[in-house]
Design a protein around this motif. Structure first.
Motif, PDB file in Angstrom:
ATOM      1  N   UNK A 114       0.811  -1.216   0.000  1.00 48.51           N
ATOM      2  CA  UNK A 114       0.000   0.000   0.000  1.00 48.51           C
ATOM      3  C   UNK A 114       0.844   1.266   0.000  1.00 48.51           C
ATOM      4  N   UNK A 115       2.136   1.157   0.318  1.00 47.50           N
ATOM      5  CA  UNK A 115       2.978   2.352   0.322  1.00 47.50           C
ATOM      6  C   UNK A 115       3.082   2.960  -1.073  1.00 47.50           C
ATOM      7  N   UNK A 116       2.919   2.116  -2.103  1.00 46.23           N
ATOM      8  CA  UNK A 116       3.006   2.635  -3.479  1.00 46.23           C
ATOM      9  C   UNK A 116       1.871   3.599  -3.791  1.00 46.23           C
ATOM     10  N   UNK A 117       0.749   3.450  -3.094  1.00 49.62           N
ATOM     11  CA  UNK A 117      -0.411   4.308  -3.326  1.00 49.62           C
ATOM     12  C   UNK A 117      -0.155   5.726  -2.832  1.00 49.62           C
ATOM     13  N   UNK A 118       0.632   5.845  -1.777  1.00 50.04           N
ATOM     14  CA  UNK A 118       0.896   7.176  -1.210  1.00 50.04           C
ATOM     15  C   UNK A 118       2.288   7.700  -1.553  1.00 50.04           C
ATOM     16  N   UNK A 119       3.018   6.981  -2.410  1.00 49.68           N
ATOM     17  CA  UNK A 119       4.406   7.364  -2.691  1.00 49.68           C
ATOM     18  C   UNK A 119       4.521   8.790  -3.221  1.00 49.68           C
ATOM     19  N   UNK A 121       3.138  11.309  -2.273  1.00 50.74           N
ATOM     20  CA  UNK A 121       3.039  12.284  -1.182  1.00 50.74           C
ATOM     21  C   UNK A 121       4.381  12.546  -0.502  1.00 50.74           C
ATOM     22  N   UNK A 122       5.316  11.599  -0.639  1.00 56.50           N
ATOM     23  CA  UNK A 122       6.595  11.806   0.043  1.00 56.50           C
ATOM     24  C   UNK A 122       7.817  11.676  -0.858  1.00 56.50           C
ATOM     25  N   UNK A 123       7.582  11.390  -2.154  1.00 55.75           N
ATOM     26  CA  UNK A 123       8.697  11.224  -3.085  1.00 55.75           C
ATOM     27  C   UNK A 123       8.580  12.219  -4.246  1.00 55.75           C
ATOM     28  N   UNK A 144      13.001   4.462   1.741  1.00 56.11           N
ATOM     29  CA  UNK A 144      13.007   5.923   1.555  1.00 56.11           C
ATOM     30  C   UNK A 144      12.119   6.598   2.592  1.00 56.11           C
ATOM     31  N   UNK A 145      10.947   6.010   2.828  1.00 56.30           N
ATOM     32  CA  UNK A 145      10.070   6.572   3.872  1.00 56.30           C
ATOM     33  C   UNK A 145      10.801   6.592   5.215  1.00 56.30           C
ATOM     34  N   UNK A 146      11.445   5.471   5.559  1.00 53.13           N
ATOM     35  CA  UNK A 146      12.167   5.389   6.833  1.00 53.13           C
ATOM     36  C   UNK A 146      13.278   6.437   6.914  1.00 53.13           C
ATOM     37  N   UNK A 147      14.004   6.589   5.811  1.00 58.89           N
ATOM     38  CA  UNK A 147      15.077   7.589   5.789  1.00 58.89           C
ATOM     39  C   UNK A 147      14.517   8.983   6.029  1.00 58.89           C
ATOM     40  N   UNK A 166      13.538  16.763   1.670  1.00 62.16           N
ATOM     41  CA  UNK A 166      14.376  15.598   2.000  1.00 62.16           C
ATOM     42  C   UNK A 166      14.678  14.805   0.738  1.00 62.16           C
ATOM     43  N   UNK A 167      15.950  14.604   0.445  1.00 62.78           N
ATOM     44  CA  UNK A 167      16.375  13.906  -0.771  1.00 62.78           C
ATOM     45  C   UNK A 167      17.239  12.705  -0.409  1.00 62.78           C
ATOM     46  N   UNK A 168      16.911  11.563  -0.988  1.00 60.95           N
ATOM     47  CA  UNK A 168      17.666  10.338  -0.739  1.00 60.95           C
ATOM     48  C   UNK A 168      18.426   9.972  -2.011  1.00 60.95           C
ATOM     49  N   UNK A 169      19.740   9.886  -1.907  1.00 62.28           N
ATOM     50  CA  UNK A 169      20.595   9.567  -3.046  1.00 62.28           C
ATOM     51  C   UNK A 169      20.343   8.115  -3.489  1.00 62.28           C
TER      52      UNK A 169
END
Length: 208
Positions: A114-119, A121-123, A144-147, A166-169
């Motif tokens: 289900x995280x793909x449905x809200x991705x 919103x945070x990516x 990525x959410x955890x980071x 917030x950017x994750x390499x």
């Protein structure tokens, strides 16, 4: 169940993870809570949240602290009375605490489709290197959410956005580490991130 995992990223930092298998009653009877914490746990409507809250107090004891050593500031960030830095997380049947001389943040999340449905919103930036057909797609989204959650806890600044600031390499799940940035207003901060997986969960912690 006793302590599940201990990690020592460096000589000043320790992570401890608890697998919550005890009943609420057993946990409640094994910890000593200050009045404010007692009021808080009794007001929780979910037994899962109650057990998570109490298991964090078990982890505090593993570090040699008690509930009385922990307090929260106006932004909800936890602190220890001796001045050490602390960050706290719990998700379903796992909880985690990181204690360090450095500013830190930690998060644990269950890996769920289900995280793909809200991705969205945070990516933002990360979509440039993510591939929905990648076998590790859900694991990467969760990492990525955890980071970003760990960065949010570390930075503790109202108005900080997972998506905008917030950017994750790019990383591979097998790497167990990456670099992330907070780009907020006129300031840019670089953080070393370590992450791991266990029993269908992801955990990441950021160290300043």
């Amino acid at each position: 169940m006793p302590l599940y995992k201990t990690i020592t990223p460096n000589s000043q930092t320790t992570v401890k993870i608890w697998k919550i298998s005890e009943s609420y009653k057993d946990l409640f009877e094994s910890v000593d809570l200050k009045p404010k914490s007692l009021e808080r746990v009794l007001s929780m409507k979910s037994e899962m949240h109650q057990r998570g809250f109490l298991s964090v107090r078990k982890l505090l004891a593993e570090f040699g602290y008690s509930d009385k050593d922990l307090f929260y500031d106006e932004n909800g960030k936890p602190h220890l009375k001796d001045g050490k830095q602390i960050s706290i997380t719990h998700s379903f049947n796992f909880s985690g605490v990181i204690v360090s001389d450095s500013v830190i943040g930690i998060d644990i999340e269950k890996q769920r489709d289900k995280i793909s449905i809200i991705s969205h919103k945070f990516i933002d930036y990360e979509f440039n290197y993510l591939d929905e057909n990648d076998a590790d797609y859900i694991k990467k989204l969760t990492a990525i959410w955890c980071v970003k959650e760990s960065l949010y806890k570390l930075y503790a600044t109202p108005g900080l956005s997972f998506k905008k600031h917030c950017l994750v390499i790019p990383f591979n799940i097998d790497d167990n580490e990456t670099v992330a940035w907070i780009d907020y207003k006129t300031k840019k901060h670089r953080y070393n991130i370590q992450f791991l997986e266990f029993e269908g969960f992801a955990c990441a912690y950021a160290i300043a």
